[in-house]
Every structure is written in C-alpha cells, then in structure tokens.
Design a protein around this motif. Structure first.
Motif, mmCIF file in Angstrom:
data_model
loop_
_atom_site.group_PDB
_atom_site.id
_atom_site.type_symbol
_atom_site.label_atom_id
_atom_site.label_comp_id
_atom_site.label_asym_id
_atom_site.label_seq_id
_atom_site.Cartn_x
_atom_site.Cartn_y
_atom_site.Cartn_z
ATOM 1 N N VAL A 189 6.355 6.584 -9.673
ATOM 2 C CA VAL A 189 6.230 6.385 -8.232
ATOM 3 C C VAL A 189 7.471 6.976 -7.553
ATOM 4 C CG1 VAL A 189 6.047 4.680 -6.362
ATOM 5 C CG2 VAL A 189 4.866 4.280 -8.545
ATOM 6 N N VAL A 190 7.241 7.893 -6.590
ATOM 7 C CA VAL A 190 8.369 8.483 -5.872
ATOM 8 C C VAL A 190 8.425 8.028 -4.410
ATOM 9 C CG1 VAL A 190 8.657 10.497 -7.367
ATOM 10 C CG2 VAL A 190 7.087 10.632 -5.435
ATOM 11 N N ARG A 191 7.299 7.598 -3.881
ATOM 12 C CA ARG A 191 7.288 7.156 -2.475
ATOM 13 C C ARG A 191 6.159 6.154 -2.277
ATOM 14 N NH1 ARG A 191 5.262 10.098 2.407
ATOM 15 N NH2 ARG A 191 6.099 8.937 4.146
ATOM 16 N N VAL A 192 6.438 5.111 -1.545
ATOM 17 C CA VAL A 192 5.435 4.085 -1.232
ATOM 18 C C VAL A 192 5.100 4.221 0.242
ATOM 19 C CG1 VAL A 192 4.927 1.617 -1.177
ATOM 20 C CG2 VAL A 192 6.403 2.552 -2.979
ATOM 21 N N ARG A 193 3.818 4.378 0.527
ATOM 22 C CA ARG A 193 3.374 4.455 1.916
ATOM 23 C C ARG A 193 3.046 3.055 2.428
ATOM 24 N NH1 ARG A 193 -0.382 9.896 2.215
ATOM 25 N NH2 ARG A 193 1.258 11.344 1.564
#
Length: 142
Positions: free
Chosen positions: A47-51
């Motif tokens: 996981v690199v970014r959580v929206r």
C-alpha cells in the motif's frame, strides 16, 4: 500503480500483503472488478496511498478502503554469476533443502520464470554446499 480495495486494518501506507484470489462472496459483489479484478493471485503488493473512500464489505469487518498499491521489491537467492546490479534476468529458483531459507529461495510474490531487474545485492547464503547471492529484485512487467 494499481487501485484496489483492502480491509480497513490493512489500509495503511507501507503495509504489504499477498493476494491469494477472490473469496466466495467476492464473486457476486458489485465492487469485485475494482477490488480483486486488478490483482494477480500469488503476487505481493504494498500500500502506497490510502484514499478517503470506503465501502461496506462482508469480509473485512464491515469496511474496505480504496488504496493505491505497487509490487514491492523482493529478496531472492540467485546464482552468484547472475548477481549484477541493474541487469535483467528470468528467475530460476535455486535448489535448497533448508526450510528456514525458503523465504529467499522461493519468496512469495515471485514465480519461476518471472522477468526481474536486480536492484541491490543484500547478502549471501549457503545451502546444500553451494553459495548464493541474495538480491533485491523488482518484477518487470511484460
């Protein structure tokens, strides 16, 4: 980068997971295409970014979050003659009977024959009387 859905507890940058395939409830879920449809079974993801978007889900304690994931680098043991930083090779897993070394002999997320780029040499191991280099690799998309 791939957009997918993960359970709320996994939705943190840096968390890695291995996708093993869809569960039964996924087969009739309206979000299956974006959730599991973008992932390849047996591959490792990070996981690199959580929206800031969430959906209900019967599997993940009620909620999943929209995340951006990538395939991270993976450490694997290879023949020393192939261990050249920057080179591209096809993975051929080495033979090793030591179960404690299976994480670098046959790491989850890589398959025999995968095309990879060698990023770094991180060490060496010995198994069955032979020495191997442990390298960090990134899978090359074909």
């Amino acid at each position: 980068m791939v957009i997918t859905l993960v359970g709320e507890k996994l939705a943190k940058p840096g968390v890695e997971f291995i996708y093993y395939g869809p569960a039964d409830p996924c087969k009739t879920c309206r979000l299956a295409r974006v959730c599991v449809g973008n992932l390849e079974p047996g591959r490792r993801y990070k996981v690199v970014r959580v929206r800031n978007i969430e959906h209900s889900c019967p599997l993940h304690e009620g909620k999943v979050r929209v995340v951006e994931v990538v395939e991270p680098s993976i450490e694997v043991a290879i023949e020393p003659r192939l261990a050249i930083v920057g080179s591209k090779i096809r993975i051929n897993f080495v033979e090793c009977d030591d179960p404690e070394k299976k994480d670098v002999i046959r790491p989850e997320g890589l398959f025999e024959g995968d095309a990879v780029k060698i990023l770094e040499i991180v060490g060496e191991i010995e198994c069955n009387g032979k020495k191997y280099k442990v390298v960090k690799v990134m899978r090359e998309k074909e």
